[in-house]
Design a protein around this motif. Structure first.
Motif, short mmCIF file in Angstrom:
data_model
loop_
_atom_site.label_atom_id
_atom_site.label_comp_id
_atom_site.label_asym_id
_atom_site.label_seq_id
_atom_site.Cartn_x
_atom_site.Cartn_y
_atom_site.Cartn_z
N THR A 1 0.73 -1.11 -0.08
CA THR A 1 -0.03 0.15 0.04
C THR A 1 1.02 1.13 -0.10
OG1 THR A 1 -0.17 0.04 2.40
CG2 THR A 1 -1.93 -1.11 1.16
N ASP A 2 2.01 1.25 0.69
CA ASP A 2 2.93 2.17 0.60
C ASP A 2 4.38 1.79 1.06
OD1 ASP A 2 2.11 4.20 3.79
OD2 ASP A 2 2.35 2.00 3.26
N ARG A 3 5.27 2.71 0.93
CA ARG A 3 6.56 2.47 1.56
C ARG A 3 6.49 2.88 2.99
NH1 ARG A 3 11.65 3.96 -2.10
NH2 ARG A 3 11.13 2.13 -2.77
N ARG A 4 7.16 1.77 3.83
CA ARG A 4 7.13 2.21 5.05
C ARG A 4 8.69 2.09 5.79
NH1 ARG A 4 1.70 -0.91 7.22
NH2 ARG A 4 0.44 0.23 5.76
N VAL A 5 8.68 2.93 6.92
CA VAL A 5 10.08 2.98 7.73
C VAL A 5 9.89 1.97 8.99
CG1 VAL A 5 11.77 4.51 8.77
CG2 VAL A 5 10.69 4.93 6.53
N PHE A 6 10.63 1.31 9.20
CA PHE A 6 10.41 0.40 10.59
C PHE A 6 11.68 0.60 11.43
CE2 PHE A 6 8.25 -1.72 7.10
CZ PHE A 6 7.13 -2.26 7.64
N PHE A 7 11.46 0.83 12.44
CA PHE A 7 12.37 1.09 13.89
C PHE A 7 12.16 0.65 14.99
CE2 PHE A 7 10.28 5.05 13.95
CZ PHE A 7 10.63 5.38 15.34
N ALA A 8 13.06 0.45 15.84
CA ALA A 8 12.76 0.35 17.19
C ALA A 8 13.15 1.34 18.25
CB ALA A 8 13.23 -1.10 17.31
N SER A 9 12.37 1.65 19.14
CA SER A 9 12.89 2.78 20.32
C SER A 9 12.47 1.94 21.82
CB SER A 9 12.19 3.94 20.00
OG SER A 9 12.52 4.78 20.86
N GLY A 10 13.43 1.78 22.31
CA GLY A 10 13.10 1.21 23.62
C GLY A 10 12.79 -0.32 23.42
N LYS A 11 11.53 -0.48 23.83
CA LYS A 11 10.61 -1.93 23.83
C LYS A 11 9.64 -1.72 22.66
CE LYS A 11 7.61 -1.68 27.75
NZ LYS A 11 7.19 -2.40 28.79
N THR A 12 9.54 -0.80 21.80
CA THR A 12 8.30 -0.76 21.00
C THR A 12 9.09 -0.57 19.52
OG1 THR A 12 7.17 0.71 22.59
CG2 THR A 12 6.33 0.71 20.11
N MET A 13 8.33 -1.48 18.71
CA MET A 13 8.74 -1.19 17.05
C MET A 13 7.53 -0.47 16.48
SD MET A 13 10.53 -2.39 14.79
CE MET A 13 11.30 -3.77 15.25
N TYR A 14 8.12 0.37 15.53
CA TYR A 14 7.24 1.39 14.85
C TYR A 14 7.38 1.13 13.33
CZ TYR A 14 7.48 4.07 19.12
OH TYR A 14 7.17 4.37 20.50
N ALA A 15 6.10 1.44 12.87
CA ALA A 15 6.01 1.38 11.32
C ALA A 15 5.58 3.00 10.83
CB ALA A 15 5.12 0.45 10.70
N LEU A 16 6.44 3.65 10.00
CA LEU A 16 5.90 5.04 9.59
C LEU A 16 5.92 5.08 8.38
CD1 LEU A 16 8.45 7.15 11.71
CD2 LEU A 16 6.14 6.46 12.65
N GLY A 17 5.08 5.99 7.79
CA GLY A 17 4.68 6.08 6.39
C GLY A 17 5.93 6.77 5.66
N ALA A 18 6.77 6.41 5.01
CA ALA A 18 8.08 6.96 4.37
C ALA A 18 7.48 8.31 3.79
CB ALA A 18 8.62 6.00 3.55
N ALA A 19 6.38 8.44 3.05
CA ALA A 19 6.17 9.68 2.60
C ALA A 19 5.80 10.86 3.25
CB ALA A 19 4.89 9.45 1.47
N ASP A 20 4.96 10.45 4.41
CA ASP A 20 4.36 11.40 5.46
C ASP A 20 5.18 11.48 6.73
OD1 ASP A 20 3.17 9.10 6.41
OD2 ASP A 20 1.06 10.01 5.62
#
Length: 100
Positions: A51-70
């Motif tokens: 559906t879109d390009r995403r950025v995945f990263f971890a901080s502390g004990k949480t994994m995040y997925a962000l929209g690369a475009a926004d």
């Protein structure tokens, strides 16, 4: 794309698109007070998810997925006991994405 981290830093900064200074995204992750190594200690991964390009990263004990475009949060997943500030769980490696 560059994650900035350290013992107390929780801001992910990233740029995509090949234009210096354009496309810079900031995302402030929630701090986890009991981490040992730091809040953001590993590289991010970028993947097309269908559906879109995403950025995945971890901080502390949480994994995040962000929209690369926004730069907006698509989802997050907290390991261990969610909301427990005494839980010493932390993510110390980079994410791997397979099959979008």
């Amino acid at each position: 794309m560059v994650p900035f981290g350290g013992r107390s830093a929780t801001t992910w900064r990233g740029g995509l698109g090949g234009h210096p200074g354009r496309g810079l995204r900031l995302f402030d992750a929630a701090p986890h007070p009991t981490v040992y190594s730091g809040q953001i200690v590993a590289s991010a991964a970028v993947a097309d998810t269908g559906t879109d390009r995403r950025v995945f990263f971890a901080s502390g004990k949480t994994m995040y997925a962000l929209g690369a475009a926004d730069g907006k949060l698509r989802w997050k997943f907290e390991l261990g006991v969610p909301g427990d500030g005494r839980d010493p769980t932390e993510i110390q490696s980079s994410p791997v994405v397979a099959n979008g």
